[in-house]
Enzyme design. Structure first.
Site, short mmCIF file in Angstrom:
data_model
loop_
_atom_site.label_atom_id
_atom_site.label_comp_id
_atom_site.label_asym_id
_atom_site.label_seq_id
_atom_site.Cartn_x
_atom_site.Cartn_y
_atom_site.Cartn_z
N ARG A 233 -43.94 104.79 4.43
CA ARG A 233 -42.76 104.19 3.76
C ARG A 233 -43.10 103.69 2.35
O ARG A 233 -42.25 103.65 1.47
CB ARG A 233 -42.25 102.99 4.57
CG ARG A 233 -41.59 103.30 5.89
CD ARG A 233 -40.85 102.05 6.43
NE ARG A 233 -41.68 100.86 6.36
CZ ARG A 233 -42.58 100.52 7.31
NH1 ARG A 233 -42.77 101.32 8.34
NH2 ARG A 233 -43.30 99.42 7.20
N SER A 234 -44.36 103.30 2.16
CA SER A 234 -44.73 102.69 0.87
C SER A 234 -45.44 103.65 -0.06
O SER A 234 -45.82 103.28 -1.17
CB SER A 234 -45.64 101.48 1.13
OG SER A 234 -44.95 100.51 1.88
N GLN B 154 -48.83 74.77 8.74
CA GLN B 154 -49.06 76.09 8.18
C GLN B 154 -47.90 76.59 7.32
O GLN B 154 -46.73 76.54 7.72
CB GLN B 154 -49.39 77.09 9.30
CG GLN B 154 -50.65 76.68 10.05
CD GLN B 154 -51.06 77.57 11.19
OE1 GLN B 154 -51.49 77.13 12.21
NE2 GLN B 154 -50.93 78.89 11.02
N HIS C 128 -52.46 76.12 3.93
CA HIS C 128 -52.42 75.52 5.26
C HIS C 128 -53.14 74.17 5.22
O HIS C 128 -54.18 74.03 4.56
CB HIS C 128 -53.13 76.41 6.28
CG HIS C 128 -52.37 77.64 6.69
ND1 HIS C 128 -51.08 77.92 6.30
CD2 HIS C 128 -52.77 78.69 7.46
CE1 HIS C 128 -50.70 79.08 6.82
NE2 HIS C 128 -51.70 79.57 7.53
N SER D 284 -46.19 81.56 4.08
CA SER D 284 -46.83 82.82 3.65
C SER D 284 -47.70 83.40 4.77
O SER D 284 -48.03 84.58 4.77
CB SER D 284 -47.68 82.61 2.40
OG SER D 284 -48.61 81.56 2.63
N ASN E 282 -48.69 90.56 1.59
CA ASN E 282 -49.21 89.34 0.92
C ASN E 282 -50.74 89.38 0.82
O ASN E 282 -51.33 89.19 -0.23
CB ASN E 282 -48.83 88.09 1.73
CG ASN E 282 -47.45 87.57 1.39
OD1 ASN E 282 -46.85 87.99 0.41
ND2 ASN E 282 -46.97 86.64 2.20
N THR F 270 -49.57 96.59 0.30
CA THR F 270 -48.31 96.05 -0.25
C THR F 270 -47.93 94.70 0.36
O THR F 270 -46.96 94.09 -0.04
CB THR F 270 -47.15 97.04 0.01
OG1 THR F 270 -47.07 97.26 1.44
CG2 THR F 270 -47.39 98.36 -0.71
N CYS G 3 -56.35 82.59 9.73
CA CYS G 3 -56.42 81.77 8.51
C CYS G 3 -56.68 80.29 8.85
O CYS G 3 -57.49 79.63 8.21
CB CYS G 3 -55.17 81.90 7.68
SG CYS G 3 -53.66 82.05 8.61
C1 2RA Z 1 -49.73 82.39 10.43
N1 2RA Z 1 -52.08 82.30 11.04
O1 2RA Z 1 -49.95 81.44 9.67
C2 2RA Z 1 -50.86 83.07 11.19
C3 2RA Z 1 -51.05 84.48 10.74
N2 2RA Z 1 -51.33 84.60 9.36
O2 2RA Z 1 -48.59 82.86 10.62
#
Ligand code: 2RA
Length: 344
Positions: A39-40, A157, A242, A160, A13, A11, A130
């Site tokens: 919970r989901s 960044q 990013h 999300s 992202n 559930t 990421c």
């Molecule tokens: C951020 N790289 O961008 C970290 C975790 N996804 O918050």
């Protein structure tokens, strides 16, 4: 017979993106199971043209599941990934829980695919952070050609990366500013709307943040422990994508044109680089795409064999869900995993 694939954290992202990409890429799955916390349970999540009903991660029987794409956070992975691996289900974990464990391979298929053969020690494979994933996709071909000595990277960044809460906070604060409502802070220590925050994850004793340390540690683990890496990680008011300003020093001479040619032929890379209006990629254009985009490639004359570049990618895709599924595809392509259905 195909594979039974579970998505844990279905559930969130990244979990939703994993379901989207499994369907998009026609991963050879006979069954896809959506798992989350109690919970989901019962919620519906999109999968292909339909939906899946979320089941409870804690009560799922993994003995007949082949692969678990885990994006349920570090503490859940710490507790559950070993238990799932011991049931013969290969865990591809998107959290930082196992990335730095010597018995767990940390994989970006375009960078260090051969390291995947080590997965059988724990039946766990780690997905990188990421901001590291897109960086090493761009660094690998240049390192092979001219040996990188040092990387200085500033990241920009998107929210999300903090999950749905981060995206909601940006949206609500932006709306508040426009209607002159009071701007309420939430998960970020400072306002994110029309602002930038040089703080992602927790601070360490040396003044760096864990996010900055992850880029250093993971680049060294996947690419070359001899490379010197320093990072400044910044949260910016962007929903998805990013961006990274990267400065490189090489052992050997490499011109901007040579670097452009190398990156144009490199797996996972897409060069968009013209010194003119719009001759570069921005996060807005990378959202929903698979590529790691490279722009603004130019020599840095202030150091010997220096180069600058701009690297952009969808942090929910190559930065997380896509890379995890490419790891699963690699397991299948190399015959490192057999479907339990077949074995029966
Ligand atoms: C951020 N790289 O961008 C970290 C975790 N996804 O918050």
């Amino acid at each position: 017979m195909g594979f039974r694939v579970a998505v844990a954290g279905a559930t969130g992202n990244v979990g939703r993106e994993m379901l989207e990409i499994l369907s998009e890429r026609n991963f050879p799955a006979d069954e896809v199971i959506a798992l989350a916390s109690s919970r989901s349970v019962g919620k519906e999540v999109s999968f292909g043209d339909g939906t899946l009903t979320v089941k409870n991660l804690e009560t799922h029987d993994f003995s007949d599941t082949d692969i678990c794409l885990m994006s349920a956070g570090g503490s859940v992975s710490q507790k559950w990934s070993p238990k799932i691996g011991q049931q013969g289900c290969v865990v591809i974990d998107n959290s930082s829980a196992w990335r730095y464990n010597a018995d767990v391979p940390l994989i970006v298929p375009e960078v260090n695919a051969d390291a995947i053969s080590e997965f059988s020690r724990k039946n766990i494979i780690a997905n990188p952070n990421c901001s590291t994933a897109q960086l090493v996709v761009a660094l690998k071909p240049l390192h092979d050609a001219a040996v990188i000595k040092r990387v200085v990277v500033s990241t920009y960044q998107s929210v999300s990366g903090s999950g749905k809460d981060g995206m909601d906070e940006l949206f609500n604060q932006t709306r508040a500013v426009f209607v002159n409502d009071p701007v309420e802070k939430g998960i970020y220590t400072k306002r994110i709307a029309f602002n930038v925050i040089p703080h992602i994850d927790s601070f360490m004793e040396d003044g760096y943040t864990k996010e900055e340390w992850k880029v250093l540690a993971e680049t060294k683990k996947m690419l070359d422990p001899k490379i010197k890496v320093t990072c400044t990680a910044v949260r910016v008011p962007v929903f998805i994508g990013h961006s990274e300003a990267v400065n490189l020093e090489f052992e050997k001479e490499i011109t901007a044109e040579q670097a452009r040619d190398i990156l144009r032929d490199a797996p996972g890379c897409l060069v968009v680089d013209k010194a003119e209006d719009g001759g570069y990629v921005t996060p807005h254009e990378c959202a929903g795409e698979d590529a790691t985009y490279i722009s603004r490639i130019r020599e840095d004359a202030t150091v010997e064999n220096g180069l600058n570049m701009w690297v952009v990618s969808d942090n929910l895709r190559k930065g997380a869900a896509l890379n995890a599924i490419q790891i699963a595809e690699l397991l299948v392509a190399r015959g490192l995993i057999k479907s339990k259905n077949q074995a029966a």
